[in-house]
Scaffold this motif. Structure first.
Motif, PDB file in Angstrom:
ATOM      1  N   SER A   3       1.257  14.191  -9.270  1.00 48.76           N
ATOM      2  CA  SER A   3       0.289  13.223  -8.770  1.00 48.76           C
ATOM      3  C   SER A   3       0.938  12.431  -7.639  1.00 48.76           C
ATOM      4  O   SER A   3       2.099  12.038  -7.718  1.00 48.76           O
ATOM      5  N   ILE A   4       0.227  12.208  -6.593  1.00 48.58           N
ATOM      6  CA  ILE A   4       0.689  11.454  -5.433  1.00 48.58           C
ATOM      7  C   ILE A   4      -0.286  10.305  -5.231  1.00 48.58           C
ATOM      8  O   ILE A   4      -1.498  10.528  -5.137  1.00 48.58           O
ATOM      9  N   ASN A   5       0.271   9.133  -5.170  1.00 50.14           N
ATOM     10  CA  ASN A   5      -0.553   7.956  -4.951  1.00 50.14           C
ATOM     11  C   ASN A   5      -0.767   7.818  -3.450  1.00 50.14           C
ATOM     12  O   ASN A   5       0.161   7.557  -2.695  1.00 50.14           O
ATOM     13  N   ILE A   6      -1.951   7.960  -3.003  1.00 51.36           N
ATOM     14  CA  ILE A   6      -2.263   7.890  -1.579  1.00 51.36           C
ATOM     15  C   ILE A   6      -2.451   6.433  -1.140  1.00 51.36           C
ATOM     16  O   ILE A   6      -2.007   6.044  -0.077  1.00 51.36           O
ATOM     17  N   PHE A   7      -3.082   5.640  -1.947  1.00 52.15           N
ATOM     18  CA  PHE A   7      -3.340   4.240  -1.586  1.00 52.15           C
ATOM     19  C   PHE A   7      -3.173   3.373  -2.833  1.00 52.15           C
ATOM     20  O   PHE A   7      -3.829   3.609  -3.841  1.00 52.15           O
ATOM     21  N   ASN A   8      -2.307   2.379  -2.757  1.00 54.50           N
ATOM     22  CA  ASN A   8      -2.104   1.489  -3.901  1.00 54.50           C
ATOM     23  C   ASN A   8      -2.432   0.028  -3.557  1.00 54.50           C
ATOM     24  O   ASN A   8      -1.849  -0.896  -4.095  1.00 54.50           O
ATOM     25  N   ASN A  12       3.035  -1.672  -1.775  1.00 54.19           N
ATOM     26  CA  ASN A  12       4.355  -1.375  -1.197  1.00 54.19           C
ATOM     27  C   ASN A  12       4.626  -2.246   0.023  1.00 54.19           C
ATOM     28  O   ASN A  12       5.733  -2.734   0.215  1.00 54.19           O
TER      29      ASN A  12
END
Length: 138
Positions: A3-8, A12
Motif C-alpha cells: 500500500s502506498i499513501n498518495i495523500f495524507n 509530512n
C-alpha cells in the motif's frame, strides 16, 4: 500486496515544517545561553573592578582617619581639644579599618566567583586588568 499513501493531508509537510521550526527554536535557545554566559562573566569582572575601587577608597579613608587621629591626639595632649573628640576619631578610625577589611574580603570573594565562572584555578595568581572609564560620556 503493498500500500502506498498518495495523500495524507499534508502531514509530512507539516511535520517537516514543525521540525525546522523546532531546530530554529533550539538555535535561538543556544544563542541565548551563550549570551547569558557572556553577560554573567562580564558582570562578575565588572564587580571585581568595582570592588577594587571601593577598597582603594576605603584605604584612602583609613589613611585620612589615621592622620586625623594623630592630629587630634596631639591637640588633646596640648589641651586644645577635648578627649571625647579624640575617642570619637578612634572609633571612626576603627570603623574605617572594618570597612577596608570588608571591602577587601568582598573583592576576594568576587574574584573567586569570577574565576569559577571562567573555570580558572583561583590558586594561581592572575592580574585582573582595570578598564578605563570615560566620565565625559555624552
Amino acid at each position: 500486496m503493498s500500500s502506498i499513501n498518495i495523500f495524507n493531508g499534508f502531514a509530512n509537510k507539516a511535520a517537516l515544517k514543525a521540525a525546522l521550526l523546532q531546530k530554529k527554536d533550539q538555535e535561538f535557545s543556544l544563542q541565548r545561553v551563550v549570551q547569558q554566559i557572556g553577560f554573567d562573566v562580564i558582570q562578575a569582572y565588572l564587580q571585581v573592578v568595582l570592588d577594587r575601587r571601593i577598597a582603594a577608597l576605603a584605604s584612602e579613608n583609613l589613611e585620612t582617619s589615621l592622620k586625623r587621629e594623630a592630629q587630634l591626639k596631639e591637640l588633646t595632649e596640648v589641651g586644645r581639644k577635648v578627649k571625647s573628640d579624640y575617642y570619637q576619631q578612634q572609633a571612626q578610625t576603627s570603623n574605617d579599618k572594618l570597612t577596608l577589611i570588608n571591602a577587601t574580603s568582598h573583592m576576594q570573594n568576587d574574584k573567586i566567583i569570577l574565576f569559577q565562572k571562567l573555570r580558572i584555578d583561583s590558586a594561581d595568581s592572575y592580574e585582573i586588568a582595570d578598564i578605563p572609564i570615560n566620565d565625559n560620556a555624552n
